[in-house]
Design an enzyme around this catalytic site. Sequence first.
Site, short mmCIF file in Angstrom:
data_model
loop_
_atom_site.label_atom_id
_atom_site.label_comp_id
_atom_site.label_asym_id
_atom_site.label_seq_id
_atom_site.Cartn_x
_atom_site.Cartn_y
_atom_site.Cartn_z
CG LEU A 9 -29.28 -34.05 -4.47
CD1 LEU A 9 -30.15 -32.87 -4.90
CD2 LEU A 9 -27.85 -33.86 -4.96
NE ARG A 16 -37.78 -27.11 4.74
CZ ARG A 16 -37.96 -27.39 3.45
NH1 ARG A 16 -39.15 -27.22 2.91
NH2 ARG A 16 -36.97 -27.83 2.71
CB THR A 79 -31.31 -29.23 -5.30
OG1 THR A 79 -32.12 -28.26 -6.00
CG2 THR A 79 -32.00 -29.55 -3.99
NE ARG A 333 -29.45 -54.83 32.41
CZ ARG A 333 -28.64 -54.64 33.45
NH1 ARG A 333 -28.97 -55.13 34.64
NH2 ARG A 333 -27.51 -53.98 33.32
CG ASN A 377 -36.75 -74.59 40.27
OD1 ASN A 377 -37.59 -74.48 39.38
ND2 ASN A 377 -36.91 -74.08 41.47
CG ASN A 386 -23.99 -59.14 39.48
OD1 ASN A 386 -24.66 -58.56 40.34
ND2 ASN A 386 -23.95 -58.76 38.24
#
Length: 451
Positions: A9, A16, A79, A333, A377, A386
């Site tokens: 169900l 609520r 129900t 990211r 490095n 960019n």
Amino acid sequence: MSNRYAVILAAGQGTRMKSKLYKVLHPVCGKPMVQHVVDQVSVLGFDEIVTIVGFGADVVQEQLGEQVEYAVQEQQLGTGHAVMQAEAVLGEKKGTTVVLCGDTPLLTAKTIQDLLTHHEQESAKATVLTAHAEDPSGYGRIVRNQEGLVERIVEHKDATVEEKEIKEINTGTYCFDNEFLFNTLKKVGNDNAQGEYYLPDVIEILKKAGETIAAYQTSSFEETLGVNDRVALSQAEAIMKRRINEKWMRNGVTLIDPEQTYISVEASIGQDTVIYPGTSLIGKTEIGSDCIIGPQTEIKQSKIGNGTVIRQSVVYDSEVGSQVSIGPFAHIRPNSEIGDDVRIGNFVEVKKSTLGKGSKASHLSYIGDADIGENVNFSCGAVTVNYDGKNKFLTKIEDGAFIGCNANLIAPVTIGKHALVAAGSTITDNVPGEALSIARARQTNKEGYVK
Ligand code: UD1
Ligand code: MG
């Protein structure tokens, strides 16, 4: 064994919860409640699983996909009415039907199986799963007669003062003889406090008709917790969290403070990894063995190799190799690939970039849309430039290159193998392999100028 069906169900709005999100889609440890229920039910190999949808039907169906069949309950009349909507699919079938609520995320396949076994042993027409609750308020109560047999279930709102004292509750999970279920549902009325067609009323009607009704009491009330509001949601989260954390600790993972460790149900962790407090492993995150993760680290939908250390950092939708060191205070990211033995230090942000084995960006850098080879490095303060305000461009840095401090690499640009970019350079053109590139104004000292 006769045929077995399940009805879940999930049509209610969940008033609520006071939420825009439909109740059964609220996540518990990262997985929507109804998905928890479907996953547990699916383990048991039912012939058909029908989910009743109504409020947010499209979103619930999108979540569950083809794992189940659906029946729509247009109006949420209770129900009992909800189960009736499965009649078109199941009405004619012979066998046993388990009915479950989409808001009981902690219920396990084992308990559902135990309920089924009990139902079959008792040759009952209906068996209700009950539990003993210290605080039964809000739940339907199991009313037994003098012989201790279940007579009926009374909802909290309809219960008398004495009935409210009963601590045996209806968990909202039942087994029924399928034909009896659908025949009896037609006789359920809605003359009660909520004006709803209650599924539990089927029990009383069958009992009065002289049919065998059974109850199976689970020893774990916790497992049957029904989530109707955010207080219960937090309790479910805490219980599920404890379950998950205990599982990983038993599998050889050290959690320094399990109370402060949040591991999604879909995450996995290898042996001898140590997790410090304040760590969240979100979604399908895979952590290898011998890692140190945390404190205060968030890793979402990412794969981390073995022996990697990630401290006070955020990693999203990325892959990180083995023996890598990230943090403190680094931000990886989405769509980044960090190779083995890489070091990413404090205040370094990496976005949609690849760093080959052994490369280092130890301090204060931005690496975006970059393809960085091995043993590069990337010194303190160096950045990939960019973005020109409209478009993003790629930076390629070949193996062994050395990018000096505070260099700006204006993309699109390629730095060749073992090239050396002098500190403070602003690089606009490609640098050939093994070249030294200096792109900055020469220093002039004006002697005595200050005086
Ligand atoms: C229900 C039981 C209660 C039991 C408790 C266990 C009834 C009348 N009461 O109460 O005895 O102790 O579960 O947690 O059954 N739903 C629909 N359509 C509807 C109404 C509800 O699909 O018209 C779904 C809801 O989405 C939810 C489930 O049925 O997943 C249970 O409904 P809910 O309103 O939470 O019932 P409870 O008040 O918790
Ligand atoms: Mg409920």
